[in-house]
Scaffold this active site. Structure first.
Site, PDB file in Angstrom:
ATOM      1  N   SER A   1       6.244  -1.830  -2.903  1.00 59.90           N
ATOM      2  CA  SER A   1       5.103  -2.195  -2.298  1.00 59.90           C
ATOM      3  C   SER A   1       3.960  -1.106  -2.182  1.00 59.90           C
ATOM      4  O   SER A   1       4.066   0.195  -1.953  1.00 59.90           O
ATOM      5  CB  SER A   1       5.449  -2.044  -0.452  1.00 59.90           C
ATOM      6  OG  SER A   1       4.198  -2.203   0.306  1.00 59.90           O
TER       7      SER A   1
ATOM      8  N   HIS B   1       4.423  -5.860  -4.822  1.00 56.85           N
ATOM      9  CA  HIS B   1       4.357  -6.378  -3.278  1.00 56.85           C
ATOM     10  C   HIS B   1       3.129  -5.956  -2.600  1.00 56.85           C
ATOM     11  O   HIS B   1       3.027  -4.740  -2.440  1.00 56.85           O
ATOM     12  CB  HIS B   1       5.717  -6.010  -2.527  1.00 56.85           C
ATOM     13  CG  HIS B   1       5.795  -6.536  -1.080  1.00 56.85           C
ATOM     14  ND1 HIS B   1       5.996  -7.790  -1.257  1.00 56.85           N
ATOM     15  CD2 HIS B   1       5.549  -6.148   0.112  1.00 56.85           C
ATOM     16  CE1 HIS B   1       6.106  -7.727   0.417  1.00 56.85           C
ATOM     17  NE2 HIS B   1       5.844  -6.873   0.919  1.00 56.85           N
TER      18      HIS B   1
ATOM     19  N   ASP C   1       0.749  -5.470   0.732  1.00 56.71           N
ATOM     20  CA  ASP C   1       0.830  -5.828   2.158  1.00 56.71           C
ATOM     21  C   ASP C   1      -0.397  -5.991   2.777  1.00 56.71           C
ATOM     22  O   ASP C   1      -1.122  -5.043   2.764  1.00 56.71           O
ATOM     23  CB  ASP C   1       1.735  -4.641   2.588  1.00 56.71           C
ATOM     24  CG  ASP C   1       3.126  -4.671   2.444  1.00 56.71           C
ATOM     25  OD1 ASP C   1       3.736  -3.722   2.017  1.00 56.71           O
ATOM     26  OD2 ASP C   1       3.554  -5.471   2.719  1.00 56.71           O
TER      27      ASP C   1
ATOM     28  N   MET D   1      -2.815  -6.422   5.786  1.00 60.88           N
ATOM     29  CA  MET D   1      -2.607  -6.288   7.178  1.00 60.88           C
ATOM     30  C   MET D   1      -4.039  -6.477   7.696  1.00 60.88           C
ATOM     31  O   MET D   1      -5.039  -5.800   7.288  1.00 60.88           O
ATOM     32  CB  MET D   1      -2.053  -4.896   7.610  1.00 60.88           C
ATOM     33  CG  MET D   1      -0.805  -4.549   6.927  1.00 60.88           C
ATOM     34  SD  MET D   1      -0.118  -3.081   7.440  1.00 60.88           S
ATOM     35  CE  MET D   1       1.654  -3.051   6.630  1.00 60.88           C
TER      36      MET D   1
ATOM     37  N   HIS E   1       2.166 -10.539   0.879  1.00 62.35           N
ATOM     38  CA  HIS E   1       2.816 -10.520   2.099  1.00 62.35           C
ATOM     39  C   HIS E   1       1.693 -10.591   3.241  1.00 62.35           C
ATOM     40  O   HIS E   1       1.096  -9.434   3.359  1.00 62.35           O
ATOM     41  CB  HIS E   1       3.705  -9.492   2.399  1.00 62.35           C
ATOM     42  CG  HIS E   1       4.398  -9.284   3.726  1.00 62.35           C
ATOM     43  ND1 HIS E   1       5.187  -8.218   4.057  1.00 62.35           N
ATOM     44  CD2 HIS E   1       4.503 -10.163   4.851  1.00 62.35           C
ATOM     45  CE1 HIS E   1       5.618  -8.455   5.242  1.00 62.35           C
ATOM     46  NE2 HIS E   1       5.178  -9.683   5.630  1.00 62.35           N
TER      47      HIS E   1
ATOM     48  N   MET F   1       0.328 -10.137   6.469  1.00 59.20           N
ATOM     49  CA  MET F   1       0.763 -10.219   8.045  1.00 59.20           C
ATOM     50  C   MET F   1      -0.760 -10.252   8.738  1.00 59.20           C
ATOM     51  O   MET F   1      -1.202  -9.252   9.349  1.00 59.20           O
ATOM     52  CB  MET F   1       1.179  -8.506   8.103  1.00 59.20           C
ATOM     53  CG  MET F   1       2.597  -8.411   7.667  1.00 59.20           C
ATOM     54  SD  MET F   1       3.107  -6.825   7.347  1.00 59.20           S
ATOM     55  CE  MET F   1       2.563  -6.625   5.461  1.00 59.20           C
TER      56      MET F   1
ATOM     57  N   MET G   1      12.358  -9.717   7.308  1.00 63.19           N
ATOM     58  CA  MET G   1      11.843  -8.190   7.616  1.00 63.19           C
ATOM     59  C   MET G   1      12.733  -7.378   8.118  1.00 63.19           C
ATOM     60  O   MET G   1      13.545  -8.060   9.372  1.00 63.19           O
ATOM     61  CB  MET G   1      10.574  -8.499   8.646  1.00 63.19           C
ATOM     62  CG  MET G   1       9.450  -9.214   8.262  1.00 63.19           C
ATOM     63  SD  MET G   1       8.653  -8.260   6.664  1.00 63.19           S
ATOM     64  CE  MET G   1       8.334  -6.736   7.548  1.00 63.19           C
TER      65      MET G   1
ATOM     66  N   ASP H   1      12.554  -6.815   2.951  1.00 62.82           N
ATOM     67  CA  ASP H   1      11.294  -5.928   3.004  1.00 62.82           C
ATOM     68  C   ASP H   1      11.358  -4.884   4.186  1.00 62.82           C
ATOM     69  O   ASP H   1      11.510  -5.303   5.620  1.00 62.82           O
ATOM     70  CB  ASP H   1      10.197  -6.693   3.088  1.00 62.82           C
ATOM     71  CG  ASP H   1       9.017  -5.915   2.994  1.00 62.82           C
ATOM     72  OD1 ASP H   1       7.762  -6.546   3.357  1.00 62.82           O
ATOM     73  OD2 ASP H   1       8.993  -4.928   2.849  1.00 62.82           O
TER      74      ASP H   1
HETATM   75  C1  DX5 Z   1       6.006  -3.486   6.327  1.00 64.68           C
HETATM   76  C2  DX5 Z   1       5.792  -3.932   4.933  1.00 64.68           C
HETATM   77  C3  DX5 Z   1       6.645  -3.404   4.194  1.00 64.68           C
HETATM   78  C4  DX5 Z   1       6.645  -1.862   3.802  1.00 64.68           C
HETATM   79  C5  DX5 Z   1       8.007  -1.409   3.179  1.00 64.68           C
HETATM   80  O1  DX5 Z   1       4.975  -4.300   7.186  1.00 64.68           O
HETATM   81  O2  DX5 Z   1       5.686  -5.364   5.176  1.00 64.68           O
HETATM   82  O3  DX5 Z   1       6.459  -3.997   2.511  1.00 64.68           O
HETATM   83  O4  DX5 Z   1       5.111  -1.503   3.341  1.00 64.68           O
HETATM   84  O5  DX5 Z   1       7.690   0.224   3.166  1.00 64.68           O
HETATM   85  P1  DX5 Z   1       8.976   0.751   3.094  1.00 64.68           P
HETATM   86  O6  DX5 Z   1       9.811   0.471   1.841  1.00 64.68           O
HETATM   87  O7  DX5 Z   1       8.471   2.033   3.167  1.00 64.68           O
HETATM   88  O8  DX5 Z   1       9.665   0.374   4.375  1.00 64.68           O
HETATM   89 ZN    ZN Z   2       5.520  -6.377   3.054  1.00 59.71          ZN
END
Ligand code: DX5
Ligand code: ZN
Length: 221
Positions: free
Chosen positions: A8, A33, A35, A37, A69, A71, A140, A178
């Site tokens: 990620s 990956h 993320d 947000m 991903h 969010m 998750m 994840d």
């Molecule tokens: C959290 C994300 C994950 C996160 C993973 O909302 O979806 O992908 O970045 O980070 P680690 O591996 O440090 O938990």
């Molecule tokens: Zn993620």
């Protein structure tokens, strides 16, 4: 099915994002990956299609799979933008869209793989009707919004139950996990049925070079 490590980039050093990604690529990863947000669906803001576009050279030169991903609330409004930016998979939260079937169809209409995911408290039963349609299901194992959190122990049982559901409908979807994943629990989640492991801090913020952090995972699978 091969087991994939999907670093990620949320945990990468954005002062030299490409260099961090290349270090992981040189160590043998072929997924990234991303993320996304929005500060509404999760209490954090990260980045959008701009960063997906910035990583297109990695996709072209190194055949890297860009796994987004989302969010975010109202993901339907942004599917086209992620497709144009060069995303290859888009995963949406079942909690973030009223018409999940339509959202999945919209993602696929843009020639991207479609993934669904659910927060730790959301039951797997919300996925039953769409399991045959999706290319990826993400469990998750932390509450979404931040990297560096601890793996929620009950997640392994949820992975096991999902593995049973996917096998029952003959799905070949990726089973992705994840949140809080590291070399120490990789074997546990793979044994439960995961085929894609997302790792942010364990790859980019470990107490060792990125190549060594990736190698620590590849020593397990
Ligand atoms: C959290 C994300 C994950 C996160 C993973 O909302 O979806 O992908 O970045 O980070 P680690 O591996 O440090 O938990
Ligand atoms: Zn993620």
């Amino acid at each position: 099915m091969a087991i994939k490590l999907a670093p990620s980039i949320l945990a990468a050093d954005f002062r030299h994002l490409e260099a961090d990604c290349l270090a992981a690529i040189d160590a043998g990863i072929d997924w990234l990956h991303l993320d996304i947000m929005d500060g509404h669906f999760v209490p954090n803001i990260s980045f959008g299609p701009l960063v997906v576009r910035a990583l297109q050279s990695l996709r072209e030169k190194h055949s890297i799979f860009l796994d987004c991903h989302l969010m975010i609330d109202n993901p339907d409004a942004y599917i086209e933008a992620f497709a144009k930016a060069g995303a290859q998979n888009v995963t949406v939260h079942v909690e973030a869209t009223r018409h999940l079937h339509r959202t999945i169809e919209l993602i696929k209409s843009h020639d991207m793989q479609a993934g669904v995911t659910l927060n730790p408290a959301t039951p797997l039963s919300t996925l039953v009707e769409v399991l045959p349609l999706v290319d990826l299901v993400l469990i998750m194992s932390v509450n979404p919004g931040f990297g560096g959190q601890r793996y929620i122990p009950g997640s392994s049982d949820k992975i096991r139950r999902l593995r049973g559901m996917l096998d029952a409908v003959g799905s070949h979807a990726w089973l992705q996990v994840d949140g809080g994943i590291g070399p120490d629990n990789a074997a546990e989640v793979i044994a439960a049925g995961a085929t894609v492991l997302v790792a942010g801090s364990a790859v980019f913020q470990a107490d060792r070079p990125i190549a060594d952090a990736v190698a620590a995972f590849h020593a397990v699978f």
